[in-house]
Write a protein that holds these residues in place. Sequence first.
Motif, mmCIF file in Angstrom:
data_model
loop_
_atom_site.group_PDB
_atom_site.id
_atom_site.type_symbol
_atom_site.label_atom_id
_atom_site.label_comp_id
_atom_site.label_asym_id
_atom_site.label_seq_id
_atom_site.Cartn_x
_atom_site.Cartn_y
_atom_site.Cartn_z
ATOM 1 N N LYS A 204 0.829 -1.204 0.000
ATOM 2 C CA LYS A 204 0.000 0.000 0.000
ATOM 3 C C LYS A 204 0.866 1.257 0.000
ATOM 4 C CE LYS A 204 -3.631 2.392 2.595
ATOM 5 N NZ LYS A 204 -4.511 2.333 3.791
ATOM 6 N N ASP B 277 2.611 1.634 -3.329
ATOM 7 C CA ASP B 277 1.684 2.118 -4.348
ATOM 8 C C ASP B 277 1.538 3.636 -4.276
ATOM 9 O OD1 ASP B 277 -0.483 1.600 -6.408
ATOM 10 O OD2 ASP B 277 -1.666 2.571 -4.854
ATOM 11 N N GLN B 278 1.539 4.194 -3.078
ATOM 12 C CA GLN B 278 1.448 5.648 -2.931
ATOM 13 C C GLN B 278 2.709 6.324 -3.470
ATOM 14 O OE1 GLN B 278 0.434 5.598 1.353
ATOM 15 N NE2 GLN B 278 -1.403 6.732 0.791
#
Length: 382
Positions: A62, A65-66
């Motif tokens: 996560k 991905d940012q």
Amino acid sequence: MPRIRTVKPELWEDELLGVLPRDARLLFIATFNMADDEGILRWTPAYIKAQAFMYDDDLGPKEVDQLMRCLTDAGLLFPYIGGVAKQQMAVVVNFRKHQRINRPQKGKLPAPALGTWQVREMYARRDGWTCQLCGSEIPRRIVVNDDHNLAIDHIRPVAAGGSDHPSNVRAVHQACGRARFSFADGEEFIPPAALSGLEDSLSHSLNRSVNDSVNESHAPSNFEAPVDTDGDFSSLNHSLTEGKGKEGNRERKGTPPTPRQSSTSPTVPQTGERAIEDRMTDAFLDRYRAGNTYSQRQVRRVITDTLANETNPDELWAALERLGATSKPVTSGTLQFAFAEIRKGATGADVLPFRDRQQQATDDLFDRAMARAQARMQQEIS
């Protein structure tokens, strides 16, 4: 397979990279090693995590991905879905400007499909909306004379074994793309007669940009998006940078991404008497021209391009005030820096901002900034 690459000294002082989170800057450098000789790499959080952050337990898919979104939103990489297997890929937009490849190998990863308007726009912005054959500017909106509109040309024709990979394609005028075949290899290219009236087409294209922004009817590119395309996009990227030896948006004519979009009414009311671009340009020059070397044409062009990207006028004026107060030039690159400074002021740290922790602080900052900008702009216009 990872490859040996180089990092230019100018990277560390680049303003566009400098406002990104530290881990995002590290990831950008890592993409040089992960990309093939065409600048293409696999673009999934799991793969990037395994390649670049294998020892960092605090960065999960996560968070990775940012970081990836930071690079694509800044226009440094262009994500797409490619190949028969519909793989998530990305291309380092200015890879061949950053890297000098000795004995380049043929690309094995699928290239972006040229049938999609987003890809054609990406290559046009990579090349500075400049025809790579005649050297003249390419209109950014469709014009009546189709000879002046954008086309993507294969340096080595497909019939002769050329591919769609980034190193073999370039942005040209449609007339120039057809005329090139009239010249032998190595012969000097002479712009065709069909380019006559190009200045009128460029003016028409600029006027369309003004009208689109005033009417809040944004035309996203120089061409219509096809109904049926060969590829999908995990992120539509409309701010692709260009640099001469730098990973920055130094001389780009593209528009920078804004930190926050707002649906509030613009600071400068659109009365119909004059375009908002003209009134905002005059207000900026009246306030900050003294002691500076601002060009009215340059300032207006940057304002027009930014508003054409559906940037809220209040946010744009706040960014312009930052530039004027510090006597910085008004370019798409410096606007990007000003927008990022506003965002950084909201988070208060050079780390990746998480929406669930920082959104309230960001909203409060922008509300205050827009209120101040509205009051100041009303005084300038009146």
